[in-house]
Design a protein around this motif. Structure first.
Motif, PDB file in Angstrom:
ATOM      1  N   UNK A  16       0.830  -1.205   0.000  1.00 57.86           N
ATOM      2  CA  UNK A  16       0.000   0.000   0.000  1.00 57.86           C
ATOM      3  C   UNK A  16       0.868   1.261   0.000  1.00 57.86           C
ATOM      4  N   UNK A  17       1.900   1.291   0.833  1.00 59.42           N
ATOM      5  CA  UNK A  17       2.803   2.447   0.876  1.00 59.42           C
ATOM      6  C   UNK A  17       3.562   2.576  -0.440  1.00 59.42           C
ATOM      7  N   UNK A  18       3.933   1.435  -1.011  1.00 59.52           N
ATOM      8  CA  UNK A  18       4.661   1.448  -2.278  1.00 59.52           C
ATOM      9  C   UNK A  18       3.792   2.063  -3.377  1.00 59.52           C
ATOM     10  N   UNK A  19       2.511   1.715  -3.380  1.00 60.09           N
ATOM     11  CA  UNK A  19       1.596   2.306  -4.361  1.00 60.09           C
ATOM     12  C   UNK A  19       1.465   3.820  -4.148  1.00 60.09           C
ATOM     13  N   UNK A  20       1.465   4.255  -2.901  1.00 62.57           N
ATOM     14  CA  UNK A  20       1.431   5.694  -2.614  1.00 62.57           C
ATOM     15  C   UNK A  20       2.663   6.391  -3.181  1.00 62.57           C
ATOM     16  N   UNK A  21       3.817   5.747  -3.028  1.00 62.21           N
ATOM     17  CA  UNK A  21       5.071   6.307  -3.565  1.00 62.21           C
ATOM     18  C   UNK A  21       4.982   6.420  -5.083  1.00 62.21           C
ATOM     19  N   UNK A  22       4.475   5.382  -5.733  1.00 64.69           N
ATOM     20  CA  UNK A  22       4.327   5.396  -7.197  1.00 64.69           C
ATOM     21  C   UNK A  22       3.375   6.523  -7.619  1.00 64.69           C
ATOM     22  N   UNK A  24       2.782   9.305  -6.036  1.00 62.21           N
ATOM     23  CA  UNK A  24       3.493  10.577  -5.855  1.00 62.21           C
ATOM     24  C   UNK A  24       4.502  10.803  -6.975  1.00 62.21           C
ATOM     25  N   UNK A  25       5.174   9.728  -7.395  1.00 55.52           N
ATOM     26  CA  UNK A  25       6.121   9.820  -8.502  1.00 55.52           C
ATOM     27  C   UNK A  25       5.392  10.265  -9.775  1.00 55.52           C
ATOM     28  N   UNK A  26       4.227   9.655 -10.013  1.00 49.75           N
ATOM     29  CA  UNK A  26       3.438   9.989 -11.203  1.00 49.75           C
ATOM     30  C   UNK A  26       2.942  11.427 -11.156  1.00 49.75           C
ATOM     31  N   UNK A  27       2.698  11.944  -9.963  1.00 47.46           N
ATOM     32  CA  UNK A  27       2.274  13.340  -9.813  1.00 47.46           C
ATOM     33  C   UNK A  27       3.444  14.309  -9.856  1.00 47.46           C
ATOM     34  N   UNK A  28       4.651  13.775 -10.061  1.00 53.66           N
ATOM     35  CA  UNK A  28       5.882  14.564 -10.175  1.00 53.66           C
ATOM     36  C   UNK A  28       6.234  15.285  -8.880  1.00 53.66           C
ATOM     37  N   UNK A  29       5.970  14.640  -7.752  1.00 54.43           N
ATOM     38  CA  UNK A  29       6.360  15.198  -6.463  1.00 54.43           C
ATOM     39  C   UNK A  29       7.813  14.843  -6.173  1.00 54.43           C
ATOM     40  N   UNK A  30       8.485  15.676  -5.428  1.00 53.33           N
ATOM     41  CA  UNK A  30       9.868  15.399  -5.061  1.00 53.33           C
ATOM     42  C   UNK A  30       9.915  14.281  -4.021  1.00 53.33           C
ATOM     43  N   UNK A  31      11.090  13.724  -3.840  1.00 53.18           N
ATOM     44  CA  UNK A  31      11.265  12.675  -2.838  1.00 53.18           C
ATOM     45  C   UNK A  31      10.979  13.224  -1.441  1.00 53.18           C
ATOM     46  N   UNK A  32      11.331  14.466  -1.205  1.00 55.15           N
ATOM     47  CA  UNK A  32      11.070  15.090   0.100  1.00 55.15           C
ATOM     48  C   UNK A  32       9.574  15.218   0.366  1.00 55.15           C
ATOM     49  N   UNK A  33       8.838  15.679  -0.645  1.00 52.66           N
ATOM     50  CA  UNK A  33       7.388  15.813  -0.494  1.00 52.66           C
ATOM     51  C   UNK A  33       6.739  14.448  -0.296  1.00 52.66           C
ATOM     52  N   UNK A  35       8.146  11.813   0.975  1.00 51.58           N
ATOM     53  CA  UNK A  35       8.505  11.338   2.312  1.00 51.58           C
ATOM     54  C   UNK A  35       7.582  11.937   3.369  1.00 51.58           C
ATOM     55  N   UNK A  36       7.292  13.216   3.238  1.00 52.00           N
ATOM     56  CA  UNK A  36       6.398  13.867   4.189  1.00 52.00           C
ATOM     57  C   UNK A  36       4.987  13.288   4.119  1.00 52.00           C
ATOM     58  N   UNK A  37       4.512  13.021   2.904  1.00 54.78           N
ATOM     59  CA  UNK A  37       3.148  12.522   2.724  1.00 54.78           C
ATOM     60  C   UNK A  37       2.980  11.075   3.186  1.00 54.78           C
ATOM     61  N   UNK A  43      15.639   8.869   2.570  1.00 50.25           N
ATOM     62  CA  UNK A  43      16.681   7.890   2.224  1.00 50.25           C
ATOM     63  C   UNK A  43      16.088   6.593   1.693  1.00 50.25           C
ATOM     64  N   UNK A  44      14.857   6.286   2.027  1.00 50.88           N
ATOM     65  CA  UNK A  44      14.187   5.101   1.499  1.00 50.88           C
ATOM     66  C   UNK A  44      13.479   5.393   0.176  1.00 50.88           C
ATOM     67  N   UNK A  45      13.027   6.619   0.005  1.00 50.90           N
ATOM     68  CA  UNK A  45      12.293   7.006  -1.200  1.00 50.90           C
ATOM     69  C   UNK A  45      13.241   7.192  -2.388  1.00 50.90           C
ATOM     70  N   UNK A  46      14.403   7.787  -2.155  1.00 53.86           N
ATOM     71  CA  UNK A  46      15.332   8.074  -3.255  1.00 53.86           C
ATOM     72  C   UNK A  46      15.699   6.851  -4.087  1.00 53.86           C
ATOM     73  N   UNK A  47      16.087   5.722  -3.496  1.00 53.79           N
ATOM     74  CA  UNK A  47      16.415   4.560  -4.336  1.00 53.79           C
ATOM     75  C   UNK A  47      15.214   4.033  -5.128  1.00 53.79           C
ATOM     76  N   UNK A  48      14.031   4.157  -4.569  1.00 51.22           N
ATOM     77  CA  UNK A  48      12.832   3.719  -5.287  1.00 51.22           C
ATOM     78  C   UNK A  48      12.606   4.620  -6.497  1.00 51.22           C
TER      79      UNK A  48
END
Length: 66
Positions: A16-22, A24-33, A35-37, A43-48
């Motif tokens: 579920x969290x992985x899908x949220x990350x995807x 956010x990536x599709x919405x062109x959010x930064x890794x920092x944003x 991570x906050x959401x 450090x975990x989001x950047x490699x993904x």
């Protein structure tokens, strides 16, 4: 035993969290944003994000090898 995440092997991040990350990536959010959401460290989001970008580049090269 069912794996935690079918999208990434040996991941400690739930599917579920992985899908949220995807998402956010599709919405062109930064890794920092992202991570906050999601509540996951940058450090975990950047490699993904890097793996996603690499996979997109590989698929684009396969379809158009210029």
């Amino acid at each position: 035993m069912k794996p935690k995440n079918k999208y990434q092997k040996f991941s400690k991040i739930s599917e579920q969290k992985f899908r949220e990350i995807i998402r956010c990536f599709a919405l062109d959010l930064t890794a920092s944003d992202t991570a906050k959401m999601t509540g996951i460290s940058v450090r975990s989001i950047n490699p993904i994000y890097l793996k996603i970008r690499h996979r997109i580049a590989t698929l684009c090269e396969q379809s158009s090898p210029l």
